[in-house]
Design a protein around this motif. Sequence first.
Motif, PDB file in Angstrom:
ATOM      1  N   THR A  96     -44.037  29.930 -34.117  1.00  0.00           N
ATOM      2  CA  THR A  96     -44.273  29.945 -32.676  1.00  0.00           C
ATOM      3  C   THR A  96     -45.762  29.983 -32.363  1.00  0.00           C
ATOM      4  OG1 THR A  96     -42.176  31.120 -32.398  1.00  0.00           O
ATOM      5  CG2 THR A  96     -43.688  31.133 -30.534  1.00  0.00           C
ATOM      6  N   VAL A  97     -46.536  30.763 -33.138  1.00  0.00           N
ATOM      7  CA  VAL A  97     -47.985  30.810 -32.928  1.00  0.00           C
ATOM      8  C   VAL A  97     -48.602  29.431 -33.162  1.00  0.00           C
ATOM      9  CG1 VAL A  97     -50.138  31.742 -33.859  1.00  0.00           C
ATOM     10  CG2 VAL A  97     -48.220  33.266 -33.403  1.00  0.00           C
ATOM     11  N   ILE A  98     -48.186  28.756 -34.226  1.00  0.00           N
ATOM     12  CA  ILE A  98     -48.739  27.434 -34.520  1.00  0.00           C
ATOM     13  C   ILE A  98     -48.344  26.447 -33.433  1.00  0.00           C
ATOM     14  CG2 ILE A  98     -48.648  25.516 -36.145  1.00  0.00           C
ATOM     15  CD1 ILE A  98     -48.382  27.541 -38.380  1.00  0.00           C
ATOM     16  N   ALA A  99     -47.078  26.484 -32.992  1.00  0.00           N
ATOM     17  CA  ALA A  99     -46.646  25.569 -31.932  1.00  0.00           C
ATOM     18  C   ALA A  99     -47.396  25.837 -30.634  1.00  0.00           C
ATOM     19  CB  ALA A  99     -45.142  25.709 -31.717  1.00  0.00           C
ATOM     20  N   ALA A 100     -47.600  27.117 -30.311  1.00  0.00           N
ATOM     21  CA  ALA A 100     -48.342  27.440 -29.093  1.00  0.00           C
ATOM     22  C   ALA A 100     -49.781  26.948 -29.192  1.00  0.00           C
ATOM     23  CB  ALA A 100     -48.297  28.949 -28.857  1.00  0.00           C
ATOM     24  N   ARG A 101     -50.413  27.154 -30.356  1.00  0.00           N
ATOM     25  CA  ARG A 101     -51.794  26.700 -30.492  1.00  0.00           C
ATOM     26  C   ARG A 101     -51.888  25.179 -30.403  1.00  0.00           C
ATOM     27  NH1 ARG A 101     -55.717  25.726 -35.364  1.00  0.00           N
ATOM     28  NH2 ARG A 101     -53.866  24.525 -35.882  1.00  0.00           N
ATOM     29  N   ASP A 102     -50.897  24.453 -30.944  1.00  0.00           N
ATOM     30  CA  ASP A 102     -50.922  22.992 -30.848  1.00  0.00           C
ATOM     31  C   ASP A 102     -50.868  22.544 -29.389  1.00  0.00           C
ATOM     32  OD1 ASP A 102     -51.070  22.706 -33.577  1.00  0.00           O
ATOM     33  OD2 ASP A 102     -48.919  22.403 -33.853  1.00  0.00           O
ATOM     34  N   ARG A 103     -50.034  23.186 -28.580  1.00  0.00           N
ATOM     35  CA  ARG A 103     -49.976  22.811 -27.162  1.00  0.00           C
ATOM     36  C   ARG A 103     -51.295  23.109 -26.452  1.00  0.00           C
ATOM     37  NH1 ARG A 103     -45.642  22.255 -30.240  1.00  0.00           N
ATOM     38  NH2 ARG A 103     -43.920  21.268 -29.133  1.00  0.00           N
ATOM     39  N   LEU A 104     -51.906  24.248 -26.779  1.00  0.00           N
ATOM     40  CA  LEU A 104     -53.188  24.579 -26.169  1.00  0.00           C
ATOM     41  C   LEU A 104     -54.296  23.649 -26.649  1.00  0.00           C
ATOM     42  CD1 LEU A 104     -52.963  28.469 -26.358  1.00  0.00           C
ATOM     43  CD2 LEU A 104     -52.620  27.023 -24.364  1.00  0.00           C
ATOM     44  N   LEU A 105     -54.229  23.198 -27.908  1.00  0.00           N
ATOM     45  CA  LEU A 105     -55.206  22.227 -28.396  1.00  0.00           C
ATOM     46  C   LEU A 105     -55.114  20.924 -27.603  1.00  0.00           C
ATOM     47  CD1 LEU A 105     -55.049  22.644 -32.285  1.00  0.00           C
ATOM     48  CD2 LEU A 105     -57.010  23.109 -30.821  1.00  0.00           C
ATOM     49  N   LEU A 106     -53.894  20.451 -27.368  1.00  0.00           N
ATOM     50  CA  LEU A 106     -53.739  19.211 -26.606  1.00  0.00           C
ATOM     51  C   LEU A 106     -54.292  19.367 -25.191  1.00  0.00           C
ATOM     52  CD1 LEU A 106     -50.134  18.212 -27.746  1.00  0.00           C
ATOM     53  CD2 LEU A 106     -52.263  17.056 -28.344  1.00  0.00           C
ATOM     54  N   ALA A 107     -53.995  20.513 -24.560  1.00  0.00           N
ATOM     55  CA  ALA A 107     -54.499  20.724 -23.206  1.00  0.00           C
ATOM     56  C   ALA A 107     -56.021  20.844 -23.185  1.00  0.00           C
ATOM     57  CB  ALA A 107     -53.855  21.980 -22.618  1.00  0.00           C
TER      58      ALA A 107
END
Length: 753
Positions: A174-185
Amino acid sequence: MKAGAESLRDDALELDAAEAAARYRHCAGGVLPPHLDTLVETAFARLGRYRRTVGGAEAARLIRLLAEPTEVTGPDALPLPAGPGPLEPLDARGSGAAELFARLREPGAAARLVLPDGTAALPRPGHSPLPLARTVRLLMDWVRAWEDADPRADSGTVRELRRRLYAARFAVATVIAARDRLLLAAYREALAGGEPPADAAAPYRSATLRLGALLPDPPPPDAPPAEWEAWAVRLALAVTTVPAPPPSAPTATAPPPAQGPRTAAENLDLAASHAPLWPLLTHLARRIGRAAPPGLDGYEPLREAATAPFPGMDDALAFAEVLLGPLRPDPLAEPTGISFRAVSAADTSWATRRVLDRLGGAPTAEDVVRAKLSGNQLNNFAAFLSVRWRMGDWTWGRLDGAASLVSVVATDERLERRFAALAADLPELGGRLAEATGLGARFTRAWAADLAARSPQAVGPWQRVRDVLTELRQREILEEELPLLLALGGGNRPPDPLPDPPPLDPERFEEALDAFAATGSETVGGLLRAPDPRRAALRAGLLAWPAVQPAGRRWSRLPQGVLGLLKPLLWTPPLSAVLAPWSTLAAAVLLWLATAFATGRWGSLLPHVPICLYAALALARCVRQALPGSLPPPARTALPLAAAALPPIALGFLHGVHTPGLGPAERTVLVGACSALAAAALLAPGAGRWPLLPPVALAGGAAAALVQFGRGPLGGWWGVLVLYAVLLWTTFALPWLYPREQARTARGTEPPP
């Protein structure tokens, strides 16, 4: 192989790749040195290479995330940011994305994505959450190595550790998935102006800091797994529903951030984004190290760290990350190990012997499959013809699958490790197994019956265990499926509503077993004699006629019209003769009489030649159906051919013979009556709405009577017109007689009476 689609070869290549990756993963544990001191020295010696290698892998993953997000994120539950992709403004410039990627790939910039500058910095976990994922994988491999070394390690400790590891893995993912979404934004905001930033890693750091601000308060490391799972859910909600505000844009006079080394405070802020999970993994590793047995190759330094005062488990995991990080750049994308077990209808088990005892002592694999399955006919599409066939094939799939699963679980090696001391005392072995499996008296009774039926010399103890377990599981399956199969009777359509029959008593159970065995031996030819499958096949055959017509417009209209007019003569009667030969034979006789009365001759070439062909085909099919299956193949071919020759012979004898003299009125009535009866015989196999059949058949007779109305014997072409009027009407009217489809009602959802 399927043309133009994924083939079996593609599947085999993918499975080979997954197997190779799984073996490679199991080899990762062997990289660690055998002693903790050696691990420390090796890790510090390779720290610089770790920063370069893992930093390059992190940069490559970031580039793939920006270019193709779904290939990196996979099918996880967190939604991707809405709107255009982050690289679309750069793509408009042509080379903007390439410039950004080149800056991210620079060795110094890539290394700072994972660790700050300085030789003493260790990945605990660093600036990226991927070391957390690698550590979870390492701990899971450690527990798996423990189980492989000691198959009896099915204790509560191992189960609890696995449960906690799964919760930790969920939190890390979940941490990795959340960071990926924040990276895209973050990169979409930074690249909105169409220019890559001077510091290509600045949005990376911004997304990491945003993630740290969104992290909920973590539970303690020894909290129950459910609390860590709830923590991951709260993080996912925070990222998807309450995003942190974007950082303020730099002013026109403010210089862009420098790309040089960051301060210690900045590094601590970046590392704090993933800090809550590192104590959890350290706690789990310490518990595994204290509980796991010694001698697990590749995990000895971690076991030492579980009890060593210094370096502790926190440092040992960081040192292990330095060595394993370059080998596992994206651990969550690694495939799991795949074990194969074929489930074949040719397998024999208790159910096969119990249900198919009529096959004899040594049936071949082909005999077993043919006796079990009905749906493997017609190139494995025959199960669509009957709900009983589908249910029979489904039940056999469950039965054979249960036998295969028992053989996978209850192997000789596993049983011998647990019960080797009881192999010679079979009654005591049965009691221990009844207790271990939780089957109690059911297992004890089946075990005693098997001991009475087969001597210890006839079968080994472990095979006896598998046989008894298979019998119990297969009995459970039959008790679930056979009541419904027996309730269907001889029907081939799902009833409405679906029945929910009670369990069967022993006598009814035997009756259901006989019906189950008979279902597997049915053939397509025999099934098509039943009303519903025959009606469905007739309907499908009539719909198939347009397939031979040319497609398109304009010039295709003429052949389409000609073939449409020929359908009643060339397609409907032969199709009916194949599917309903007795009805077609009766219709052919009646049509022969109708055209004979219309033409005044018992045999006239123009109308009677096509009727003769219809009758020949129908008579051959009738004889073929009536022949016993024990006849040799030559006889089963010669006798239908001999029967097919009878109508042409009859036409030869009757050609030119005149019918009795009749008046116009009598002749019209006979033509209409014979035509109506012939129409009824042709319509009956496809009819489902029986009240409409008499008026529809009478309308067909009336059409033929109108051709003959008020006239004496006609020429051969008029006889053809009488024949065509009947066949055209039956072809046109048959769809009206199909049964009306009704919505199926699931069991337990019927409306109250």
